[in-house]
Design an enzyme around this catalytic site. Structure first.
Site, short mmCIF file in Angstrom:
data_model
loop_
_atom_site.label_atom_id
_atom_site.label_comp_id
_atom_site.label_asym_id
_atom_site.label_seq_id
_atom_site.Cartn_x
_atom_site.Cartn_y
_atom_site.Cartn_z
N TYR A 1 0.85 -1.20 0.00
CA TYR A 1 0.00 0.00 0.00
C TYR A 1 0.88 1.26 0.00
CZ TYR A 1 -3.90 -3.13 1.23
OH TYR A 1 -4.83 -4.14 1.25
N PRO B 1 -15.62 -3.71 2.11
CA PRO B 1 -16.96 -4.01 2.65
C PRO B 1 -18.01 -2.99 2.24
CG PRO B 1 -15.56 -3.11 4.37
CD PRO B 1 -14.67 -3.34 3.19
N ALA C 1 -18.00 -1.82 -0.87
CA ALA C 1 -17.91 -1.86 -2.34
C ALA C 1 -17.23 -0.58 -2.85
CB ALA C 1 -19.28 -2.09 -2.97
N ALA D 1 -19.40 2.42 -3.14
CA ALA D 1 -20.63 2.34 -3.94
C ALA D 1 -21.87 2.16 -3.08
CB ALA D 1 -20.52 1.20 -4.96
N THR E 1 -22.33 3.54 -0.03
CA THR E 1 -22.43 4.55 1.03
C THR E 1 -23.61 5.50 0.86
OG1 THR E 1 -20.99 6.08 -0.18
CG2 THR E 1 -19.93 4.56 1.37
N GLY E 2 -24.16 5.55 -0.36
CA GLY E 2 -25.30 6.44 -0.59
C GLY E 2 -24.89 7.79 -1.13
N1 LIG Z 1 -6.51 -8.17 0.73
C1 LIG Z 1 -6.80 -7.52 -0.38
O1 LIG Z 1 -6.55 -7.99 -1.49
C2 LIG Z 1 -7.45 -6.19 -0.26
C3 LIG Z 1 -7.98 -5.55 -1.42
C4 LIG Z 1 -8.60 -4.32 -1.25
C5 LIG Z 1 -8.69 -3.72 0.00
N2 LIG Z 1 -8.14 -4.34 1.11
C6 LIG Z 1 -8.24 -3.76 2.46
O2 LIG Z 1 -9.61 -3.44 2.70
C7 LIG Z 1 -9.74 -2.08 3.07
C8 LIG Z 1 -11.10 -1.55 2.62
O3 LIG Z 1 -11.36 -1.83 1.24
P1 LIG Z 1 -11.41 -0.69 0.12
O4 LIG Z 1 -10.55 0.41 0.53
O5 LIG Z 1 -11.17 -1.36 -1.18
O6 LIG Z 1 -12.94 -0.25 0.05
P2 LIG Z 1 -14.15 0.14 1.04
O7 LIG Z 1 -13.74 0.04 2.44
O8 LIG Z 1 -15.30 -0.66 0.57
O9 LIG Z 1 -14.42 1.67 0.64
C9 LIG Z 1 -13.61 2.67 1.15
C10 LIG Z 1 -13.99 4.03 0.55
O10 LIG Z 1 -15.38 4.30 0.73
C11 LIG Z 1 -15.58 5.67 1.09
N3 LIG Z 1 -16.13 5.67 2.45
C12 LIG Z 1 -15.72 4.97 3.54
N4 LIG Z 1 -16.49 5.19 4.60
C13 LIG Z 1 -17.46 6.06 4.18
C14 LIG Z 1 -18.57 6.65 4.82
N5 LIG Z 1 -18.86 6.39 6.09
N6 LIG Z 1 -19.35 7.50 4.09
C15 LIG Z 1 -19.07 7.77 2.79
N7 LIG Z 1 -18.02 7.23 2.14
C16 LIG Z 1 -17.23 6.37 2.82
C17 LIG Z 1 -14.20 6.35 1.03
O11 LIG Z 1 -13.91 6.85 -0.28
P3 LIG Z 1 -14.51 8.19 -0.89
O12 LIG Z 1 -14.76 9.12 0.26
O13 LIG Z 1 -13.47 8.69 -1.83
O14 LIG Z 1 -15.76 7.77 -1.61
C18 LIG Z 1 -13.27 5.16 1.27
O15 LIG Z 1 -12.00 5.39 0.74
C19 LIG Z 1 -8.52 -1.38 2.44
O16 LIG Z 1 -8.19 -0.17 3.06
C20 LIG Z 1 -7.46 -2.45 2.65
O17 LIG Z 1 -6.96 -2.39 3.98
C21 LIG Z 1 -7.55 -5.57 0.96
#
Ligand SMILES: NC(=O)c1ccc[n+]([C@@H]2O[C@H](COP(=O)([O-])OP(=O)(O)OC[C@H]3O[C@@H](n4cnc5c(N)ncnc54)[C@H](OP(=O)(O)O)[C@@H]3O)[C@@H](O)[C@H]2O)c1
Length: 315
Positions: A56, A201, A203, A206, A208-209
């Protein structure tokens, strides 16, 4: 905050953790003070589980996380999970890669070391890297071993290489509109006492609304190529968001909180690690735990999200 055991270990982690891939150019949190304010808020709202990875931000995420935890004086109170890339899996690279993680995190031990993905082109023997990880547990350098993006067959064979330690987790993509984890890995985890750490978690935002079919993310970040935000796919996802809003209104909860709560309700093995770009997002996400929607509401989401078909064939 609700807590869940990590696999069969005696470590209790918050059911809502913090994903820190966001501390990178891929997602855009590149100012240390911003990252620290996110970590600080996470601690304040009861989160004790932090997920990062060597890749990362090419180490930036580990550096920011380690520095923030040290400055906040909470290293001993939290669980740090990091990952070695699937290319660093010769015995030598496991040892060297772990040493680099320790240096970047500024810590003398890693709570959970995960293999980020199964080796692809290099074909390292599974038992070579699993035994190298076991050796690091014996040396007190890492406390527990986990996997990431391993399908059940490979989890099984990796686990069988360990002789004195147990595997505690597999980290996989799992959210309301990408539910493949339910087919094999969650039933396996329930049967054998593994934790399923759910990545993306929300998406990737996508669910979050805040995005609508007419207001999609600007694609400045990693979501540029994501199938989730392709208009054909997002239109279907938005139907789920509307139900999340409706259920959330009843409890004074946001769509994000309902979406995360649904995952926690689906299986006790699940721990969610939403990423956040602001302290407000962390605080909101922490509010996903500690309450329950009714079974009828859970089922309604199960049914409507089950009809969503995310196609990755978008070009
Ligand atoms: N093991 C693996 O292969 C793998 C792959 C992917 C991710 N991960 C881990 O999983 C974690 C989470 O996954 P992800 O980052 O892909 O996606 P996610 O947690 O599904 O989405 C995160 C994004 O959603 C928005 N968000 C988060 N909370 C919010 C809220 N309360 N209200 C409105 N918008 C909100 C933010 O972006 P915006 O504000 O820009 O919309 C944030 O950057 C990563 O940080 C990483 O540690 C692991």
């Amino acid at each position: 905050m609700e807590f869940r055991y990590l696999g069969t270990s005696d470590i209790r982690v918050s059911a809502v953790g913090l994903g820190t891939w966001q501390f990178s150019d891929s997602w855009g949190v590149q100012e240390y003070e911003q990252a620290k304010s996110i970590v600080e808020k996470a601690i304040e709202v009861g989160i004790n589980f932090f997920d990062t990875a060597a890749v990362y931000g090419r180490g930036l995420s580990e550096q920011f996380l380690g520095k923030a935890l040290k400055e906040l004086g909470v290293r001993e109170d939290v669980v740090i999970a990091t990952k070695l890339p699937g290319e660093f899996l010769s015995r030598h690279d496991v040892l060297k890669g772990t040493k680099r993680c320790l240096e970047r995190l500024g810590t003398s031990y890693i709570d959970l070391m995960q293999v980020h993905w199964p080796p692809l082109w290099n074909n390292f023997p599974t038992c070579e890297y699993m035994r190298a990880l076991e050796e690091l547990v014996h040396q007190g350098v890492i406390r527990y071993i986990g996997l990431s993006d391993f399908p059940v067959e490979l989890v099984d064979s990796a686990w069988s290489c360990l002789s004195t330690e147990d595997l505690v987790s597999d980290q996989v993509r799992y959210n309301l509109v990408e539910r493949d984890a339910e087919k094999e890995i969650i039933p396996y985890a329930e049967a054998y006492g593994l934790s399923v750490i759910a990545w993306s978690p929300l998406a990737k935002g996508a669910l979050t609304g805040k995005y609508t079919p007419d207001n999609l993310p600007e694609f400045k970040d990693v979501r540029r190529g994501s199938a989730l935000f392709h208009p054909d796919n997002f239109r279907q996802i938005y139907g789920v968001v509307e139900v999340l809003k409706e259920i959330g209104d009843k409890y004074g909860k946001t769509p994000s909180q309902v979406a995360l709560n649904w995952l926690l309700r689906t299986s006790d093995t699940v721990i969610v690690i939403p990423g956040a770009k602001t302290p407000e997002q962390v605080e909101e996400n922490a509010g996903a735990a500690g309450w329950r929607m009714t079974f009828e509401e859970w089922l309604r989401l199960e049914e409507i999200s089950g009809r969503v078909l995310i196609s990755r064939v978008v070009w």
